[in-house]
Write an enzyme that holds these catalytic residues in place. Structure first.
Site, PDB file in Angstrom:
ATOM      1  N   GLU A   1       5.578   8.205   4.835  1.00 43.08           N
ATOM      2  CA  GLU A   1       5.876   8.723   3.500  1.00 43.08           C
ATOM      3  C   GLU A   1       6.004  10.253   3.511  1.00 43.08           C
ATOM      4  O   GLU A   1       5.525  10.942   2.609  1.00 43.08           O
ATOM      5  CB  GLU A   1       4.795   8.286   2.509  1.00 43.08           C
TER       6      GLU A   1
ATOM      7  N   GLU B   1       5.932  -1.203   1.742  1.00 43.47           N
ATOM      8  CA  GLU B   1       4.623  -1.387   1.104  1.00 43.47           C
ATOM      9  C   GLU B   1       4.858  -1.971  -0.277  1.00 43.47           C
ATOM     10  O   GLU B   1       5.352  -1.282  -1.177  1.00 43.47           O
ATOM     11  CB  GLU B   1       3.861  -0.057   0.982  1.00 43.47           C
TER      12      GLU B   1
END
Length: 792
Positions: A197, A271
């Site tokens: 991320e 995710e």
């Protein structure tokens, strides 16, 4: 943008050797002890699908972390994921678990991630590896090792040479351990993630490229990928690395954002959130079964792969839980996450609903195994802890320094630290600590005078007058390093300096003795315990024993204690805190034994209601209690500000900018001062103010000792630490912010200050919020009186 053919895309991916490259076949070396010899397979990323052995493969993955599960339970938890319908498991590695001290690597026991991957293969799961170096995951420091912060100039997640040197050494060790377990060597690893991320932190795509090259250099040949939220994707995605998107809802919209970045290739949610993590003092999070199943069904029906984060959350044992910032919010020990498999490894209604869904979308020839039996659950009666050791009586030899040093500079990973100095004789004033990370108890000659709390930006407190020098003790407790965002360089202890402000002037305190109290297993075992029958009013460690005739998982009831940590039979169970929502600690049965068991409880506050523990048969994860350190609003129910008919002493409009603003008026005598904001410069609905000073008859700032805020019409105390007290804390980085999360009251906004006694006044000085123009005061009015302007 002109589209190129799918065939050409696939060819380019193969040539660059990045994500999508076709895995080369290779014969495995001598298989590891628990690995069954398997023929080599191939895994690649095609123009529309993931390809396993040349056939389309839809990834149904679930995330779980070996570090959050006792090693004895790894097989059980992986079997549970397979039984729910997962065909893959996603696995973060945490750098700080594998290199706890610089150059000292550990891939054994609880850190044996290679064995974890082998077990995953044995139960029928492929592995998607996420080695970091940054992981986030609500884990201490996002997985980074604390010792990186010993270098004051090191810049994390950048091309800083010092950082890259440490990173490359770690990645090399990961390659030694896990590159032999890739699919093309007969192992289970099918993909490896590059960073994590990163688009929410930076946009240096060259850094991502360097990390990709290092992963290739240490032997990872399987496809590589990056992951980000929908809005962060443009910041770090590269055309030569495959990318996936993370989200907790709206798969259609989120995959549309991914398609804007990656026009070709399979779609995957890296995710997918079935719940969320908990922070101390906030309610337990839950995710609805119906919403989770709806979104998973959408992805299955549209040939979109996913990984459920978390399929099983587990526990952040010991001091491994992290924190978010801003505002600073430490996370709880339980990482239950309202996941389909609960913290103790048991199936939930969410598990059953997902298993039913997956059963209808299996690939040809696939079937699901039965779930393994749940581990036994036990309880045990309340046990008194009959010996204790006060921290004050067990201080180590100090380190002396002119200025306070952080824990890292004292070679300390975490725990607590006591700073001791001499406070000179003098009048009452304000003690300012810049900055306490994270909670600091301040004592003068052994008497507690207040608590500083990073969660609420409280870094100063009033101290009384002293007719002779006094001993100043600042006991700082670290609560987990920040794991996400720009404040990740999170050093613990006192991070800069301590100042004493009195009579309008500030002086820095020098000459510090620092006592390191890491309060790890070695530290608490080395303390000198003595029998005790009463609770101790100072920070202390308690010890006791309990007998078990049978062993099984249990949940330790900590509701009679305030804040600290627990060890059982040498295993670090984790932190507890009575503000909740977690009131019990999960204790794995594999860490208990028949017969005698030892328990050690650290109490950092003192005076527990009852120095005892009890084992429960069910967890308590959703019981929030009032936080005694939380700021309270400065407006009573029904209270109003009465300014009608009063003539302002000053009115006007402050210029734009973040410099000090001054409003002068004819000298007057008053005890209460009201500053009213009629609008903001931006404009918006808010008022913000960093510091407020009142000028004496000569135009000089009055000393602020003994001042208080008696009224603020609105304060944001939930989503941000916007308490009005911040205008008096001598910290330009904190500020009063009117409410913005649950409501957005409009102007005018007002604050009233009580000077403690009447004084001769001639104006006010206002320091605007420093980090943003939001809410900076535009038009204003200033009032002063010997009554507080308030009514009910």
């Amino acid at each position: 943008m002109k589209r190129v053919s799918s065939t050409l895309i696939a060819s380019l991916l193969t040539m660059i050797g990045g994500a999508g490259a076709i895995a080369q076949r290779a014969s495995p070396a001598t298989p590891p002890p628990s690995q069954t010899q398997s023929p080599a397979h191939t895994f690649s990323i095609g123009p529309t699908d993931f390809m396993l052995d040349g056939r389309p493969f839809l990834i149904r993955s679930g995330e779980m972390h070996a570090a959050r599960i006792p090693r004895d339970y790894w097989r059980h938890r992986l079997q549970m994921a397979r039984a729910m319908g997962c065909n893959s498991v996603c696995a973060y590695l945490f750098w700080n678990q594998h290199e706890p001290r610089e150059g000292q690597f550990d891939f054994t026991g609880q850190a044996d991630v290679a064995e974890y991957c082998r077990i995953a293969q044995e139960v029928g799961l492929w592995v998607i590896l996420r080695p970091g170096p940054y992981s986030c995951a609500e884990w201490e420091f996002g997985g980074f090792p604390w010792w990186l912060l010993k270098n004051p100039d090191l810049k994390l997640r950048t091309r800083d040479p010092a950082y890259l040197t440490a990173l490359n050494r770690y990645v090399s060790k990961v390659g030694e351990q896990l590159a032999p377990l890739q699919i093309d060597h007969g192992g289970p690893i099918i993909m490896v993630q590059v960073e994590n991320e990163y688009g929410s932190y930076g946009n240096d795509k060259e850094y991502i490229g360097l990390l990709r090259d290092e992963l290739r250099h240490v032997g990872f040949t399987v496809p590589l990928f990056t992951c980000d939220g929908p809005s962060q994707l443009p910041n770090d995605t590269r055309p030569d690395i495959f990318c996936v998107v993370n989200f907790g809802g709206d798969p259609e919209g989120c995959f549309k954002a991914l398609r804007a970045i990656r026009p070709e290739g399979p779609l995957m949610c890296g995710e997918f959130y079935p719940g969320w993590f908990d922070s101390w003092g906030s309610p337990h999070h839950r995710g609805s079964v119906e919403g989770v199943v709806r979104d998973l069904r959408y992805m299955l029906e549209n040939n979109q792969s996913f990984s459920i984060y978390m399929v099983h959350g587990g526990t952040s044992f010991g001091y491994s839980a992290g924190a978010n910032a801003p505002p600073f919010r430490p996370q709880s020990t339980s990482y239950d996450y309202d996941a389909p498999i609960d913290e103790a490894g048991r199936r939930t209604p969410k598990f059953d609903a997902i298993r039913d869904l997956f059963s209808a979308h299996l690939q040809q020839g696939e079937s699901l195994p039965d779930a393994p039996a749940a581990n036994p659950i036990i309880s045990f009666p309340r046990v008194q802890l009959k010996s204790a050791a006060t921290l004050w009586d067990n201080l180590p030899s100090p380190v002396h320094s002119d200025q306070p040093r952080t824990m890292e500079l004292l070679d300390q990973a975490g725990g607590c630290i006591l700073y001791r100095a001499t406070l000179p004789a003098g009048p009452a004033g304000t003690l300012v600590v810049r900055d306490p990370h994270d909670i600091a108890q301040v004592r003068i000659d052994g008497t507690l005078v207040g608590v500083l709390d990073r969660r609420y930006n409280k870094a100063s407190l009033a101290i009384p007058a002293r007719d002779k020098p006094a001993r100043l003790d600042i006991f700082v407790e670290a609560m987990g390093r920040v794991n996400y965002g720009g404040q990740i360089h999170d050093r613990k202890g006192i991070t800069s300096k301590v100042e004493l402000i009195s009579s309008g002037s500030a002086s820095e305190l020098h000459g510090w003795d620092m006592y390191s109290l890491p309060l790890d297993e070695a530290c608490v075992n080395a303390l000198e315990y003595t029998p005790t029958s009463t609770a101790i009013s100072a920070p202390a460690v308690y010890r006791g024993n309990f007998e078990l005739s049978e062993i099984g998982d249990t949940f330790l009831d900590m509701r009679t204690w305030a804040r600290g940590a627990v060890w059982i039979n040498g295993h670090a169970i984790g932190r507890y805190w009575n503000i909740g929502p977690q009131q019990t600690l999960y204790v794995p049965g594999c860490w208990l034994r028949k017969g005698d068991n030892e328990i050690i409880v650290l109490d950092t506050i003192g005076s527990p209601a009852d120095a005892s523990v009890e084992g429960l048969a069910a967890p308590i994860l959703d019981q929030v209690q009032p936080d005694p350190l939380a700021p309270t609003g400065h407006r009573k129910p029904g209270q109003t500000l009465k300014l009608d008919g009063l003539k302002p002493l000053a009115e006007g409009e402050f210029p734009r900018g973040k410099e000090w603003q001054v409003a002068r008026f004819a000298p007057t005598q008053a005890r209460y001062v009201c500053v009213e904001a009629l609008n903001s410069n931006k404009p918006d609905e808010f008022t913000t103010l960093a510091e407020l000073e009142v000028l004496d008859a000569n135009g000089k700032p009055l000393p602020r000792g003994g001042w208080s805020v008696v009224y603020a019409d609105s304060e944001e105390l939930g989503a941000e630490e916007g308490a009005s007290d911040n205008v008096l804390d001598s910290n330009p980085g904190t500020f009063w912010h009117t409410q913005w999360q649950d409501a957005k009251p409009r102007h005018p906004h007002a604050i009233v200050i009580d000077l403690g006694k009447p004084a001769d006044l001639s104006g006010v000085r206002c320091l605007p919020r420093q980090d943003s123009p939001n809410g900076r005061i535009g038009k204003y009015r200033v009032f002063a009186s010997n009554s507080p302007f308030l009514g009910l």
